[in-house]
Design a protein around this motif. Structure first.
Motif, PDB file in Angstrom:
ATOM      1  N   LYS A   1      40.733  25.913   7.704  1.00 47.04           N
ATOM      2  CA  LYS A   1      39.462  25.124   8.028  1.00 47.04           C
ATOM      3  C   LYS A   1      39.816  23.751   8.349  1.00 47.04           C
ATOM      4  O   LYS A   1      39.300  23.086   9.041  1.00 47.04           O
ATOM      5  CB  LYS A   1      38.243  25.020   7.014  1.00 47.04           C
TER       6      LYS A   1
ATOM      7  N   GLU B   1      35.078  31.391  -3.448  1.00 47.67           N
ATOM      8  CA  GLU B   1      35.079  29.911  -3.884  1.00 47.67           C
ATOM      9  C   GLU B   1      34.675  29.799  -5.304  1.00 47.67           C
ATOM     10  O   GLU B   1      35.364  29.106  -6.275  1.00 47.67           O
ATOM     11  CB  GLU B   1      34.335  29.084  -2.915  1.00 47.67           C
TER      12      GLU B   1
ATOM     13  N   ARG C   1      44.541  29.382   1.553  1.00 48.16           N
ATOM     14  CA  ARG C   1      44.925  29.407   2.800  1.00 48.16           C
ATOM     15  C   ARG C   1      43.872  29.179   3.866  1.00 48.16           C
ATOM     16  O   ARG C   1      43.712  28.584   4.877  1.00 48.16           O
ATOM     17  CB  ARG C   1      45.787  30.748   3.342  1.00 48.16           C
ATOM     18  N   THR C   2      42.702  29.678   3.209  1.00 43.15           N
ATOM     19  CA  THR C   2      41.391  29.592   4.015  1.00 43.15           C
ATOM     20  C   THR C   2      40.969  28.161   4.375  1.00 43.15           C
ATOM     21  O   THR C   2      40.645  27.747   5.241  1.00 43.15           O
ATOM     22  CB  THR C   2      40.287  30.439   3.533  1.00 43.15           C
ATOM     23  N   ASP C   3      41.026  27.656   2.893  1.00 44.63           N
ATOM     24  CA  ASP C   3      40.567  26.217   2.983  1.00 44.63           C
ATOM     25  C   ASP C   3      41.717  25.141   4.007  1.00 44.63           C
ATOM     26  O   ASP C   3      41.214  24.259   4.806  1.00 44.63           O
ATOM     27  CB  ASP C   3      40.632  25.513   1.571  1.00 44.63           C
TER      28      ASP C   3
ATOM     29  N   GLU D   1      44.903  32.973  -1.435  1.00 44.70           N
ATOM     30  CA  GLU D   1      44.150  33.408  -0.262  1.00 44.70           C
ATOM     31  C   GLU D   1      43.047  32.469   0.092  1.00 44.70           C
ATOM     32  O   GLU D   1      42.870  32.105   1.285  1.00 44.70           O
ATOM     33  CB  GLU D   1      43.207  34.890  -0.452  1.00 44.70           C
ATOM     34  N   VAL D   2      42.456  31.966  -0.926  1.00 45.26           N
ATOM     35  CA  VAL D   2      41.143  31.064  -0.621  1.00 45.26           C
ATOM     36  C   VAL D   2      41.951  29.608  -0.426  1.00 45.26           C
ATOM     37  O   VAL D   2      41.221  28.862   0.567  1.00 45.26           O
ATOM     38  CB  VAL D   2      40.486  30.604  -1.930  1.00 45.26           C
TER      39      VAL D   2
END
Length: 462
Positions: A182, A303, A177-179, A174-175
């Motif tokens: 961005k 994070e 995909r977020t990175d 999930e993190v």
């Protein structure tokens, strides 16, 4: 089984560039041992480590074979059922045991679609028991490993002493995909790109400064027949490194931390000031100094607890005259760093490419000889159920470095500070590190004792 494939993040690309450039995965590994001076239930510890592999998704990441463009993708295995092996080194000295584990840290993760994480259960001298972990740096950084170690021990005390079960860790995927989302924002990318290009427009080409003095740049100018060359050669053949640690005792460490708190300066920026002043001193008062600084980019709980490699490296360049006062210099570095933090999703390799495009520097040259990482989290077991038990924790060099000198500053469990110098033996020796540490301490404490002293006065005084 259907898999989801993802490109590498900017931080992962940075480590991947080093692997490709130097054709060895040794330049991108991280290894640590964490042990308690206690008799542990090794079967239970293995259970906790296996559960951690499920909880901490970064431990199950694999990398694909490079495509025709050289691009690598990553994916996450649903499970990893490898059996963990136990190694009994208890009949050796701790020095010899550490030497053996250092050899393990030199091992490389060869091949595509293979595990990038190796864990060994350990019985060590002096009654210490725990585990050794070796991981590809594209999967994790030192902060992520400290989180992982503490999570394992929380699992252990949960099962052994009925302590509360640790909260779930953030989901790596999930993190990730977020990175990546961005990083894919074109407006954000163009803003970051403009920031770095504006730096070069304002300051022009950087100037190399070596910890051994101006002779290194002079040799590069003669080699390339260019008396105006401002970059120096990177070692390409012998990448072997040695490590030398120096310990700053708890009392002077407290003075350093108190100074930072009083003047609202980060420890990283104070260290950068000390290093740049030393470089200026040994390079005949050179005013234009660049140091590569690593930042962790962990600002949210997700994070912090998702693992992964979030540490990324950017050049901290400052131009300071000798009449700049110590405290003013610290604030100037802090201002530079604060601006960099706002653009820390940018791929640092693009900065290198832009400078090569502008300044046409020879292949395998750089503007920096020094690299800094400040690691505020000690490798310790922060667990009330294990209070009072002595620990043995040590980071190990990966055996090869693309960086001439890489300083990692971390805190010891007793409140001191460890200055760990990783240096290429092709050009440096332990004496070089001893001299640098000696002057670094003199510079820092001269400035902290008299914040209005100028950099020129410090260089003359020390």
């Amino acid at each position: 089984m259907e898999r989801t494939y993802y490109p590498l993040t900017a931080a992962q690309k940075m480590h991947h560039h080093w692997i490709n450039r130097y054709h060895t995965q040794q330049v991108s590994g991280v290894s640590v041992v964490a042990a308690l001076q206690a008799e542990l239930d090794m079967a239970l510890l293995e259970k906790c480590l296996r559960e951690e592999i499920c909880r901490y998704g970064c431990m199950r990441v694999r990398f694909t074979r490079p495509d025709k463009h050289g691009e690598v993708q990553q994916y996450i295995m649903k499970r990893d059922n490898r059996k963990l092996k136990t190694f009994d080194l208890s009949d050796l000295s701790m020095e010899k045991a550490d030497e053996i584990m250092q050899g393990w840290a030199y091992e490389t993760f060869e091949g595509d679609d293979v595990p990038m994480c190796e864990i060994r259960l350990m019985k060590l001298p002096e009654g210490y028991e725990g585990f050794f972990i070796h991981m590809d740096h594209r999967l994790i950084d030192s902060c992520g490993l400290v989180v992982m170690i503490n999570d394992v021990m929380k699992l252990y005390t949960h099962y052994r002493f009925q302590a509360p079960r640790p909260e779930p860790l953030a989901d790596y995927e999930e993190v990730l995909r977020t990175d990546l989302a961005k990083a894919s924002r074109q407006k954000r990318f163009l803003k970051d790109k403009k920031f770095w290009e504006d730096q070069l427009d304002t300051w022009g080409e950087p100037l190399y400064s070596d910890i051994q003095g101006p002779e290194v740049l002079d040799r590069a100018r003669k080699k390339h027949n260019d008396p105006t060359l401002r970059a120096a050669d990177i070692e390409m053949e012998n990448l072997f490194v040695q490590v030398k640690d120096y310990i700053l005792e708890p009392e002077p460490t407290r003075r350093m931390l108190d100074f930072c708190q009083t003047h609202q300066i980060s420890v990283t920026n104070l260290l950068l000031l000390g290093i740049r002043t030393y470089l200026s001193k040994v390079n005949n008062g050179q005013e234009d100094i660049t140091i590569q600084n690593f930042i962790s980019r962990r600002s949210t709980k997700a994070e912090w607890t998702s693992g992964g490699s979030r540490t990324i490296m950017f050049p901290c360049r400052t131009v300071m005259t000798p009449d700049t006062e110590f405290l003013d210099a610290a604030y100037e570095i802090q201002n530079v760093q604060n601006r960099i933090y706002l653009h820390s999703n940018y791929d640092p390799e693009l900065i290198v490419q832009e400078m090569k495009h502008r300044y046409h520097t020879p292949e395998h040259t750089a503007y920096e000889s020094c690299y800094l990482t400040y690691q505020p989290m000690p490798v310790s077991v922060d667990n009330p159920y294990l209070e009072g038990i002595r620990t043995h924790a040590r980071w190990f060099a990966n055996g090869a470095a693309t960086k001439k000198m890489y300083l990692t500053v971390s805190h010891t469990p007793d409140g001191g500070t460890c200055f760990s110098f990783h240096y290429q033996t092709a050009h440096l020796c332990e004496k070089d590190m001893e001299i640098m540490y000696y002057y670094l301490m003199r510079v820092l404490f001269a400035g902290m004792e008299d914040p209005e002293i100028t950099l020129g006065e410090i260089m003359e005084k020390v």
